[in-house]
Design a protein around this motif. Structure first.
Motif, PDB file in Angstrom:
ATOM      1  N   SER A   1      -5.710 -34.655 -24.317  1.00 45.61           N
ATOM      2  CA  SER A   1      -5.928 -34.612 -22.864  1.00 45.61           C
ATOM      3  C   SER A   1      -5.293 -33.389 -22.219  1.00 45.61           C
ATOM      4  O   SER A   1      -5.503 -33.130 -21.034  1.00 45.61           O
ATOM      5  N   GLY A   2      -4.511 -32.643 -22.984  1.00 43.81           N
ATOM      6  CA  GLY A   2      -3.893 -31.448 -22.418  1.00 43.81           C
ATOM      7  C   GLY A   2      -2.860 -30.849 -23.356  1.00 43.81           C
ATOM      8  O   GLY A   2      -2.725 -31.247 -24.520  1.00 43.81           O
ATOM      9  N   MET A   3      -2.125 -29.844 -22.842  1.00 44.64           N
ATOM     10  CA  MET A   3      -1.036 -29.187 -23.591  1.00 44.64           C
ATOM     11  C   MET A   3       0.235 -29.258 -22.764  1.00 44.64           C
ATOM     12  O   MET A   3       0.211 -29.007 -21.538  1.00 44.64           O
ATOM     13  N   LEU A   4       1.344 -29.612 -23.392  1.00 43.34           N
ATOM     14  CA  LEU A   4       2.632 -29.640 -22.692  1.00 43.34           C
ATOM     15  C   LEU A   4       3.040 -28.208 -22.357  1.00 43.34           C
ATOM     16  O   LEU A   4       3.076 -27.342 -23.237  1.00 43.34           O
TER      17      LEU A   4
ATOM     18  N   SER B   1       1.514 -31.175 -17.958  1.00 40.26           N
ATOM     19  CA  SER B   1       0.501 -30.913 -18.984  1.00 40.26           C
ATOM     20  C   SER B   1      -0.644 -30.120 -18.363  1.00 40.26           C
ATOM     21  O   SER B   1      -1.124 -30.470 -17.272  1.00 40.26           O
ATOM     22  N   LEU B   2      -1.055 -29.028 -19.052  1.00 41.78           N
ATOM     23  CA  LEU B   2      -2.234 -28.293 -18.634  1.00 41.78           C
ATOM     24  C   LEU B   2      -3.454 -29.051 -19.137  1.00 41.78           C
ATOM     25  O   LEU B   2      -3.565 -29.367 -20.320  1.00 41.78           O
ATOM     26  N   LYS B   3      -4.401 -29.383 -18.190  1.00 40.42           N
ATOM     27  CA  LYS B   3      -5.485 -30.305 -18.496  1.00 40.42           C
ATOM     28  C   LYS B   3      -6.434 -29.777 -19.577  1.00 40.42           C
ATOM     29  O   LYS B   3      -6.588 -28.563 -19.769  1.00 40.42           O
ATOM     30  N   ALA B   4      -7.109 -30.696 -20.259  1.00 44.44           N
ATOM     31  CA  ALA B   4      -8.036 -30.368 -21.336  1.00 44.44           C
ATOM     32  C   ALA B   4      -9.164 -29.470 -20.853  1.00 44.44           C
ATOM     33  O   ALA B   4      -9.632 -28.585 -21.586  1.00 44.44           O
ATOM     34  N   SER B   5      -9.630 -29.672 -19.602  1.00 45.23           N
ATOM     35  CA  SER B   5     -10.717 -28.836 -19.081  1.00 45.23           C
ATOM     36  C   SER B   5     -10.302 -27.373 -18.994  1.00 45.23           C
ATOM     37  O   SER B   5     -11.107 -26.475 -19.259  1.00 45.23           O
TER      38      SER B   5
END
Length: 579
Positions: free
Chosen positions: A513-516, A533-537
């Motif tokens: 769902s994202g990256m820390l 978290s930087l979002k998956a989109s």
């Protein structure tokens, strides 16, 4: 008739007088024909005094030095044979074998062994006044012509010729086989040596030049203090520069030698039980040590390896081989300024190393005292910064934060694989491995926006490589935007550590769902559990812009915690930034 009798009596009397004085001779050669004997006598005479030539009873021709007293002859034999000026099989002889003398030219065909001694008549004249002693002039240091040099060179044994090649090799003038054969390569090396030492360039070393070369070589070896070490405990015999290093301690699998008198030289002897698998494990481990700089040639064979390290401050050379159930070798560490001398020392050490019975064994009582940044008391090379990343396709591309790889001299994945930055932007970096990698798993990105208070997990190297595998840290999704309303961020309630930054954030379906990220809120001190978290989109857009198609997750079923651990572990990678 009377003239013939007079001549015979004169020769007999001369022979007796000569015989009485000539007690001992140093015989250096015996040759089958007069012409060759004269050539050799001429060659010896260019370098030595007291050269004589006599015909032998057998018909051969002997070359001698003398005459001397017995003590003088013994001393002369030791001196000249030890210096390599006369053959090793030279010996002491009395007058018995010698007949007519043919050298020096013009000395007369004196017969050393007369058949019947003649007693001289008693001297009845008054004694003369004692003459003033004549002090002999200092010997003139005459060099040889090329012809004479070649003749004197022909007197050398094969071993002596090899020693000359070794000496020229030591000083960097010769780089071919040590075979005792003076071919074109050796002649060219001799010519270069003569040129660099101010002699006429002939390609043939004179007796004097050979002595200068060997004296310099002997002095160079003495300066290094090369000597044989028999390390019984480690089971190694080796010649090493004991004048520059001294024993420090045993620290399995090494015998450590520290520098001596500020030499800047250090050495290790390597000794452990094992086979080829142990050898290649050592090959990998040695490259993590600070004493093995990253630059330099690496070579791995079936039963041995070499590691050359070349840094700004130190150089090193490591050699090890597997033999007889042991892995043994050595490492030599030295300043770059001493690389030329140490290159010769390395050759000597490698050629002289003999593996004997016995090996060092680990002292398990010391294991607790070893830190993760030490190996047997030696500093292990560590990256300047370690963060997390994760695979995003089946070719081994890795996504991480730009901060993790900023200003890196070198980037590694899992401390093993080299990687480069393929693209960066928006706080992200896409890494490409230098060798093809096939990861066990890679990220599948969620297409949903997520549900508040839903459980999440971050896979990351919380302790920056101290553990061999990533850990999973569990928390919850607290908000779908950042504290400042940032739409690209999600806010998490999760106790992560700096090493986790760059790791994937997973929902309970195993989707990413994202990256820390380490979101900067200047001047704000937030609770430790507030993370972002930087979002998956955002991740998918960055990947698409740089030629990577982000794989979408189609999973909707909730997974067990054990399955989440496996997914997170297989896709997460340790990113190392080295200076």
């Amino acid at each position: 008739m009377s003239r013939s009798i007079f001549a015979a009596l004169f020769l007999t009397a001369s022979s007796v007088a000569f015989s009485a004085a000539a007690q001992s001779w140093v015989q250096v050669e015996a040759l089958p024909d007069l012409r060759t004997a004269e050539e050799r006598a001429r060659a010896y005479s260019s370098a030595l005094k007291d050269v004589n030539g006599f015909r032998l009873r057998s018909g051969w021709y002997a070359l001698t030095l003398g005459p001397y007293s017995d003590a003088e002859a013994q001393s002369k034999l030791r001196e000249l044979r030890g210096a390599g000026i006369i053959p090793r099989d030279s010996y002491i002889s009395d007058n018995g074998p010698y007949r007519q003398r043919f050298w020096p030219v013009g000395a007369g065909a004196t017969n050393i062994a007369p058949a019947t001694p003649v007693q001289p008549a008693p001297d009845t004249t008054a004694p003369e006044a004692t003459p003033t002693p004549v002090v002999p002039a200092a010997p003139v240091d005459l060099d040889e012509t090329p012809r004479e040099a070649r003749a004197s060179e022909a007197l050398l044994s094969r071993d002596q010729k090899k020693e000359l090649q070794v000496a020229m090799q030591w000083f960097g003038f010769y780089n071919s086989a040590i075979d005792g054969s003076f071919g074109r390569g050796t002649r060219g090396s001799m010519a270069e040596w003569q040129k660099n030492n101010g002699y006429d360039v002939t390609g043939i070393l004179t007796t004097k030049q050979r002595k200068v070369l060997m004296d310099k070589y002997t002095s160079a070896l003495a300066a290094l203090g090369l000597g044989q070490v028999n390390e019984v405990k480690a089971g190694i015999e080796i010649t090493m520069p004991i004048g520059l290093v001294e024993f420090d301690k045993y620290e399995y699998p090494f015998v450590q030698y520290r520098e001596k008198d500020g030499s800047g030289i250090e050495a290790l002897l390597i000794s452990q039980p094992g086979d080829e698998n142990t050898l290649f494990g050592l090959y990998e481990i040695m490259q993590t040590l600070e004493i093995v700089p990253l630059e330099g040639e690496r070579s791995k064979g079936r039963r041995s390896f070499t590691l050359t390290g070349q840094g700004d401050d130190i150089h090193s050379y490591t050699y090890a081989r597997a033999e007889g159930g042991y892995v043994k070798g050595f490492t030599l560490v030295y300043p770059p300024a001493k690389a030329a001398d140490m290159a010769r020392v390395i050759e000597i050490m490698q050629d002289s190393m003999v593996i004997t019975e016995g090996t060092l064994t680990p002292d398990l009582s010391d294991a607790a005292a070893q830190g993760v940044d030490l190996l047997s008391g030696l500093d292990v090379r560590t990256p300047a910064l370690s963060r997390s990343g994760f695979y995003v396709d089946g070719r081994g591309h890795v996504l991480t934060t730009a901060e993790a790889v900023a200003s890196c001299g070198r980037i590694t994945l899992d401390d093993t694989y080299e990687a480069t930055v393929k693209a960066s932007g928006n706080g992200l970096a896409l890494l490409e491995p230098s060798t093809s990698l096939v990861p066990l798993n890679y990220a599948r990105f969620t297409t949903s926006i997520g549900r508040l208070r839903a459980p999440v997990a971050v896979a990351g190297y919380s302790y920056e490589g101290a553990l061999d595998a990533p850990t999973l840290t569990y928390g919850t999704l607290e908000d779908l935007k950042g504290l400042g309303g940032e739409a690209e961020l999600s806010r998490l309630d999760l106790d992560a550590l700096p090493g986790d930054v760059g790791g994937p954030v997973l929902d309970m379906t195993g989707s990413v769902s994202g990256m820390l990220v380490d979101h900067d809120l200047t001047g704000k001190a937030l609770p430790s559990a507030v993370r972002f978290s930087l979002k998956a989109s955002e991740l998918a857009t960055f990947l698409s812009e740089n030629g990577i198609t982000a794989a979408a997750s189609e999973d909707t079923a909730q997974l067990d915690a054990e399955d989440i651990v496996v997914l997170g572990t297989d896709m997460t990678v340790l990113v190392g930034c080295w200076e």
